[in-house]
Design a protein around this motif. Sequence first.
Motif, PDB file in Angstrom:
ATOM      1  N   THR A 101       0.821  -1.222   0.000  1.00 19.05           N
ATOM      2  CA  THR A 101       0.000   0.000   0.000  1.00 19.05           C
ATOM      3  C   THR A 101       0.854   1.271   0.000  1.00 19.05           C
ATOM      4  OG1 THR A 101      -0.175  -0.083   2.410  1.00 19.05           O
ATOM      5  CG2 THR A 101      -1.982  -1.069   1.153  1.00 19.05           C
ATOM      6  N   GLY A 102       2.131   1.149   0.356  1.00 22.38           N
ATOM      7  CA  GLY A 102       3.030   2.301   0.335  1.00 22.38           C
ATOM      8  C   GLY A 102       3.191   2.899  -1.052  1.00 22.38           C
ATOM      9  N   PHE A 103       2.879   2.099  -2.082  1.00 17.82           N
ATOM     10  CA  PHE A 103       3.000   2.588  -3.467  1.00 17.82           C
ATOM     11  C   PHE A 103       1.771   3.396  -3.906  1.00 17.82           C
ATOM     12  CE2 PHE A 103       5.885  -1.194  -3.761  1.00 17.82           C
ATOM     13  CZ  PHE A 103       7.047  -0.482  -4.053  1.00 17.82           C
ATOM     14  N   LEU A 104       0.715   3.391  -3.080  1.00 13.02           N
ATOM     15  CA  LEU A 104      -0.512   4.102  -3.462  1.00 13.02           C
ATOM     16  C   LEU A 104      -0.461   5.557  -3.000  1.00 13.02           C
ATOM     17  CD1 LEU A 104      -3.169   1.401  -2.424  1.00 13.02           C
ATOM     18  CD2 LEU A 104      -2.182   1.769  -4.690  1.00 13.02           C
ATOM     19  N   ASP A 105      -0.795   6.476  -3.908  1.00 14.25           N
ATOM     20  CA  ASP A 105      -0.872   7.873  -3.472  1.00 14.25           C
ATOM     21  C   ASP A 105      -2.171   8.068  -2.682  1.00 14.25           C
ATOM     22  OD1 ASP A 105      -3.021   8.223  -5.261  1.00 14.25           O
ATOM     23  OD2 ASP A 105      -1.771   9.100  -6.822  1.00 14.25           O
ATOM     24  N   ARG A 106      -2.366   9.262  -2.142  1.00 12.70           N
ATOM     25  CA  ARG A 106      -3.523   9.499  -1.256  1.00 12.70           C
ATOM     26  C   ARG A 106      -4.863   9.202  -1.922  1.00 12.70           C
ATOM     27  NH1 ARG A 106      -3.194  14.551   2.980  1.00 12.70           N
ATOM     28  NH2 ARG A 106      -1.429  13.771   4.176  1.00 12.70           N
ATOM     29  N   TYR A 113      -9.087   2.094   0.462  1.00 16.41           N
ATOM     30  CA  TYR A 113      -9.572   2.063   1.842  1.00 16.41           C
ATOM     31  C   TYR A 113     -11.094   1.873   1.882  1.00 16.41           C
ATOM     32  CZ  TYR A 113     -10.190   3.951   6.629  1.00 16.41           C
ATOM     33  OH  TYR A 113     -10.525   4.146   7.956  1.00 16.41           O
ATOM     34  N   LYS A 114     -11.796   2.561   0.979  1.00 19.98           N
ATOM     35  CA  LYS A 114     -13.257   2.396   0.890  1.00 19.98           C
ATOM     36  C   LYS A 114     -13.600   0.995   0.384  1.00 19.98           C
ATOM     37  CE  LYS A 114     -15.594   6.031  -0.782  1.00 19.98           C
ATOM     38  NZ  LYS A 114     -15.875   7.212  -1.632  1.00 19.98           N
ATOM     39  N   PHE A 115     -12.810   0.494  -0.579  1.00 15.98           N
ATOM     40  CA  PHE A 115     -13.003  -0.863  -1.097  1.00 15.98           C
ATOM     41  C   PHE A 115     -12.911  -1.885   0.048  1.00 15.98           C
ATOM     42  CE2 PHE A 115     -10.731  -4.795  -2.149  1.00 15.98           C
ATOM     43  CZ  PHE A 115     -11.638  -5.402  -3.008  1.00 15.98           C
ATOM     44  N   CYS A 116     -11.935  -1.706   0.932  1.00 21.16           N
ATOM     45  CA  CYS A 116     -11.740  -2.653   2.050  1.00 21.16           C
ATOM     46  C   CYS A 116     -12.987  -2.758   2.910  1.00 21.16           C
ATOM     47  CB  CYS A 116     -10.555  -2.221   2.926  1.00 21.16           C
ATOM     48  SG  CYS A 116      -8.969  -2.443   2.119  1.00 21.16           S
ATOM     49  N   PHE A 117     -13.635  -1.609   3.139  1.00 23.13           N
ATOM     50  CA  PHE A 117     -14.883  -1.601   3.916  1.00 23.13           C
ATOM     51  C   PHE A 117     -15.964  -2.382   3.174  1.00 23.13           C
ATOM     52  CE2 PHE A 117     -18.980   0.030   5.240  1.00 23.13           C
ATOM     53  CZ  PHE A 117     -18.842   0.243   6.614  1.00 23.13           C
ATOM     54  N   ARG A 118     -16.168  -2.026   1.921  1.00 21.87           N
ATOM     55  CA  ARG A 118     -17.251  -2.657   1.140  1.00 21.87           C
ATOM     56  C   ARG A 118     -17.019  -4.152   0.945  1.00 21.87           C
ATOM     57  NH1 ARG A 118     -16.704   2.145  -2.532  1.00 21.87           N
ATOM     58  NH2 ARG A 118     -18.368   3.607  -1.984  1.00 21.87           N
ATOM     59  N   PHE A 119     -15.771  -4.536   0.709  1.00 26.18           N
ATOM     60  CA  PHE A 119     -15.457  -5.941   0.451  1.00 26.18           C
ATOM     61  C   PHE A 119     -15.783  -6.812   1.665  1.00 26.18           C
ATOM     62  CE2 PHE A 119     -12.753  -9.706   0.116  1.00 26.18           C
ATOM     63  CZ  PHE A 119     -13.022 -10.097  -1.195  1.00 26.18           C
TER      64      PHE A 119
END
Length: 212
Positions: A101-106, A113-119
Amino acid sequence: KKRGSNAYQSSSIDEDAAEKLFAEIADDDDPSVAGMEGISTLCDKLQIDPLEDIRILVLLWKMGSKEKPAQITKEEWMAGCQKLKIDSIEKLQALLPSLDTGFLDRTDFRDFYKFCFRFNLHGTHRTLDKEMVIALIQMTLKDRIAADRLETFCAFIETQQTYTRITLDQWTSFLDFCYECEDLSTYDESNSAWPVLIDEYVEYMEEQQKNK
Protein backbone atom coordinates in the motif's frame (compact mmCIF):
# COMPACT_ATOMS: atom_id res chain seq x y z
CA LYS A 1 -16.30 -8.18 -22.65
CA LYS A 2 -16.90 -10.89 -25.15
CA ARG A 3 -14.14 -13.15 -26.33
CA GLY A 4 -14.25 -11.60 -29.80
CA SER A 5 -13.77 -8.02 -28.60
CA ASN A 6 -10.67 -5.99 -29.35
CA ALA A 7 -9.52 -6.26 -25.76
CA TYR A 8 -9.21 -10.00 -26.10
CA GLN A 9 -7.85 -9.98 -29.64
CA SER A 10 -4.90 -7.90 -28.47
CA SER A 11 -4.51 -10.12 -25.41
CA SER A 12 -1.00 -10.45 -24.04
CA ILE A 13 -1.90 -13.22 -21.60
CA ASP A 14 -2.77 -16.89 -21.93
CA GLU A 15 -6.52 -16.67 -21.41
CA ASP A 16 -6.97 -20.41 -21.04
CA ALA A 17 -4.39 -20.44 -18.24
CA ALA A 18 -6.11 -17.49 -16.52
CA GLU A 19 -9.48 -19.26 -16.79
CA LYS A 20 -8.00 -22.49 -15.44
CA LEU A 21 -6.55 -20.59 -12.50
CA PHE A 22 -9.98 -19.11 -11.76
CA ALA A 23 -11.63 -22.53 -12.04
CA GLU A 24 -9.31 -23.78 -9.26
CA ILE A 25 -10.63 -21.16 -6.82
CA ALA A 26 -14.26 -20.90 -8.04
CA ASP A 27 -17.19 -21.88 -5.81
CA ASP A 28 -18.40 -25.46 -6.28
CA ASP A 29 -22.03 -24.38 -6.63
CA ASP A 30 -21.33 -21.35 -8.84
CA PRO A 31 -18.25 -21.61 -11.09
CA SER A 32 -18.66 -17.95 -12.19
CA VAL A 33 -17.73 -16.69 -8.72
CA ALA A 34 -14.83 -17.14 -6.28
CA GLY A 35 -15.87 -16.46 -2.68
CA MET A 36 -13.81 -16.27 0.50
CA GLU A 37 -12.96 -19.97 0.44
CA GLY A 38 -11.55 -19.64 -3.08
CA ILE A 39 -9.71 -16.43 -2.19
CA SER A 40 -8.20 -18.25 0.79
CA THR A 41 -7.10 -21.05 -1.59
CA LEU A 42 -5.49 -18.41 -3.82
CA CYS A 43 -3.61 -17.06 -0.78
CA ASP A 44 -2.35 -20.57 -0.02
CA LYS A 45 -1.04 -20.83 -3.58
CA LEU A 46 0.65 -17.44 -3.18
CA GLN A 47 1.96 -18.44 0.25
CA ILE A 48 0.44 -15.40 1.99
CA ASP A 49 -1.85 -15.15 5.01
CA PRO A 50 -5.32 -13.82 3.99
CA LEU A 51 -5.97 -12.57 7.53
CA GLU A 52 -2.69 -10.70 7.90
CA ASP A 53 -1.42 -9.79 4.44
CA ILE A 54 -3.16 -6.73 3.04
CA ARG A 55 -1.75 -7.39 -0.43
CA ILE A 56 -4.57 -9.86 -1.19
CA LEU A 57 -7.03 -6.99 -0.75
CA VAL A 58 -4.90 -4.71 -2.94
CA LEU A 59 -4.87 -7.44 -5.60
CA LEU A 60 -8.66 -7.86 -5.52
CA TRP A 61 -9.12 -4.07 -5.65
CA LYS A 62 -6.75 -3.77 -8.63
CA MET A 63 -8.52 -6.64 -10.38
CA GLY A 64 -11.80 -4.75 -10.09
CA SER A 65 -13.75 -6.85 -7.58
CA LYS A 66 -16.86 -4.80 -6.89
CA GLU A 67 -20.06 -6.57 -7.94
CA LYS A 68 -20.63 -8.02 -4.45
CA PRO A 69 -18.69 -8.10 -1.17
CA ALA A 70 -16.37 -10.98 -0.31
CA GLN A 71 -16.00 -12.36 -3.83
CA ILE A 72 -14.60 -11.85 -7.30
CA THR A 73 -16.54 -12.85 -10.41
CA LYS A 74 -15.00 -14.68 -13.35
CA GLU A 75 -15.59 -11.61 -15.54
CA GLU A 76 -13.80 -9.36 -13.03
CA TRP A 77 -10.98 -11.90 -12.73
CA MET A 78 -10.41 -12.12 -16.49
CA ALA A 79 -10.50 -8.34 -16.92
CA GLY A 80 -8.11 -8.03 -13.97
CA CYS A 81 -5.72 -10.60 -15.44
CA GLN A 82 -5.65 -8.62 -18.70
CA LYS A 83 -5.06 -5.35 -16.88
CA LEU A 84 -2.29 -6.71 -14.63
CA LYS A 85 -0.83 -9.04 -17.30
CA ILE A 86 -1.09 -12.17 -15.16
CA ASP A 87 -2.06 -15.74 -16.07
CA SER A 88 -0.14 -17.88 -13.59
CA ILE A 89 0.68 -18.20 -9.88
CA GLU A 90 4.30 -17.34 -10.71
CA LYS A 91 3.26 -14.04 -12.31
CA LEU A 92 0.97 -13.30 -9.37
CA GLN A 93 3.82 -13.97 -6.94
CA ALA A 94 6.11 -11.68 -8.96
CA LEU A 95 3.42 -8.98 -8.68
CA LEU A 96 3.18 -9.19 -4.86
CA PRO A 97 5.95 -6.69 -3.97
CA SER A 98 4.25 -4.01 -6.10
CA LEU A 99 1.00 -4.50 -4.17
CA ASP A 100 2.35 -2.85 -1.03
CA THR A 101 0.00 0.00 0.00
CA GLY A 102 3.03 2.30 0.34
CA PHE A 103 3.00 2.59 -3.47
CA LEU A 104 -0.51 4.10 -3.46
CA ASP A 105 -0.87 7.87 -3.47
CA ARG A 106 -3.52 9.50 -1.26
CA THR A 107 -6.28 9.42 -3.88
CA ASP A 108 -5.73 5.77 -4.81
CA PHE A 109 -5.31 4.78 -1.17
CA ARG A 110 -8.60 6.45 -0.22
CA ASP A 111 -10.34 4.48 -2.99
CA PHE A 112 -8.67 1.26 -1.79
CA TYR A 113 -9.57 2.06 1.84
CA LYS A 114 -13.26 2.40 0.89
CA PHE A 115 -13.00 -0.86 -1.10
CA CYS A 116 -11.74 -2.65 2.05
CA PHE A 117 -14.88 -1.60 3.92
CA ARG A 118 -17.25 -2.66 1.14
CA PHE A 119 -15.46 -5.94 0.45
CA ASN A 120 -15.89 -7.01 4.09
CA LEU A 121 -19.62 -6.33 4.32
CA HIS A 122 -21.88 -9.34 4.94
CA GLY A 123 -24.98 -10.00 2.89
CA THR A 124 -27.19 -6.92 2.68
CA HIS A 125 -25.56 -5.17 5.65
CA ARG A 126 -24.33 -1.64 4.96
CA THR A 127 -22.30 -1.41 8.17
CA LEU A 128 -19.43 -3.36 9.78
CA ASP A 129 -19.40 -4.48 13.41
CA LYS A 130 -16.78 -2.77 15.52
CA GLU A 131 -14.61 -5.87 16.03
CA MET A 132 -14.21 -6.16 12.26
CA VAL A 133 -13.58 -2.41 11.98
CA ILE A 134 -10.82 -2.53 14.60
CA ALA A 135 -9.08 -5.48 12.91
CA LEU A 136 -9.47 -3.98 9.42
CA ILE A 137 -8.43 -0.45 10.33
CA GLN A 138 -5.26 -1.74 11.99
CA MET A 139 -4.47 -3.79 8.89
CA THR A 140 -5.14 -0.96 6.40
CA LEU A 141 -3.79 2.10 8.24
CA LYS A 142 -0.67 0.63 9.81
CA ASP A 143 2.28 2.76 8.63
CA ARG A 144 -0.18 5.10 6.89
CA ILE A 145 -1.12 7.28 9.85
CA ALA A 146 0.52 8.04 13.20
CA ALA A 147 0.67 4.89 15.35
CA ASP A 148 -0.72 6.65 18.44
CA ARG A 149 -3.71 7.97 16.45
CA LEU A 150 -4.49 4.46 15.22
CA GLU A 151 -4.05 2.93 18.66
CA THR A 152 -6.19 5.53 20.47
CA PHE A 153 -8.97 5.44 17.87
CA CYS A 154 -9.20 1.65 18.16
CA ALA A 155 -9.27 1.95 21.96
CA PHE A 156 -12.02 4.58 21.66
CA ILE A 157 -14.16 2.37 19.39
CA GLU A 158 -13.58 -0.60 21.73
CA THR A 159 -14.87 1.32 24.78
CA GLN A 160 -17.91 2.94 23.15
CA GLN A 161 -21.29 1.33 23.73
CA THR A 162 -22.93 3.69 21.22
CA TYR A 163 -20.95 2.38 18.28
CA THR A 164 -21.51 -1.32 17.78
CA ARG A 165 -21.50 -0.89 13.99
CA ILE A 166 -19.68 1.59 11.75
CA THR A 167 -20.88 3.16 8.49
CA LEU A 168 -18.82 3.76 5.34
CA ASP A 169 -19.07 7.50 5.96
CA GLN A 170 -17.62 7.13 9.47
CA TRP A 171 -14.93 4.77 8.17
CA THR A 172 -13.85 7.16 5.40
CA SER A 173 -14.10 10.24 7.62
CA PHE A 174 -11.52 8.85 10.03
CA LEU A 175 -8.91 8.63 7.25
CA ASP A 176 -9.73 12.15 5.99
CA PHE A 177 -9.60 13.44 9.56
CA CYS A 178 -6.14 11.93 10.08
CA TYR A 179 -4.89 13.70 6.95
CA GLU A 180 -6.50 17.04 7.78
CA CYS A 181 -6.03 17.24 11.53
CA GLU A 182 -2.62 15.95 12.58
CA ASP A 183 -2.68 18.04 15.79
CA LEU A 184 -5.83 17.50 17.88
CA SER A 185 -5.27 20.76 19.77
CA THR A 186 -6.25 22.64 16.59
CA TYR A 187 -9.60 20.83 16.35
CA ASP A 188 -12.59 23.18 16.61
CA GLU A 189 -15.73 21.21 17.39
CA SER A 190 -17.97 24.29 17.04
CA ASN A 191 -17.03 24.52 13.35
CA SER A 192 -16.79 20.78 12.80
CA ALA A 193 -18.39 19.22 9.75
CA TRP A 194 -17.12 15.76 10.76
CA PRO A 195 -19.47 12.96 11.81
CA VAL A 196 -20.33 12.91 15.54
CA LEU A 197 -18.04 9.87 15.88
CA ILE A 198 -15.02 12.11 15.20
CA ASP A 199 -16.19 14.80 17.67
CA GLU A 200 -16.60 12.13 20.32
CA TYR A 201 -13.17 10.66 19.58
CA VAL A 202 -11.60 14.11 20.11
CA GLU A 203 -13.56 14.49 23.40
CA TYR A 204 -12.33 11.04 24.43
CA MET A 205 -8.73 12.10 23.73
CA GLU A 206 -9.19 15.30 25.74
CA GLU A 207 -10.45 13.22 28.69
CA GLN A 208 -7.46 10.88 28.33
CA GLN A 209 -5.10 13.87 28.49
CA LYS A 210 -6.82 15.23 31.61
CA ASN A 211 -6.52 11.89 33.35
CA LYS A 212 -2.80 11.59 32.72
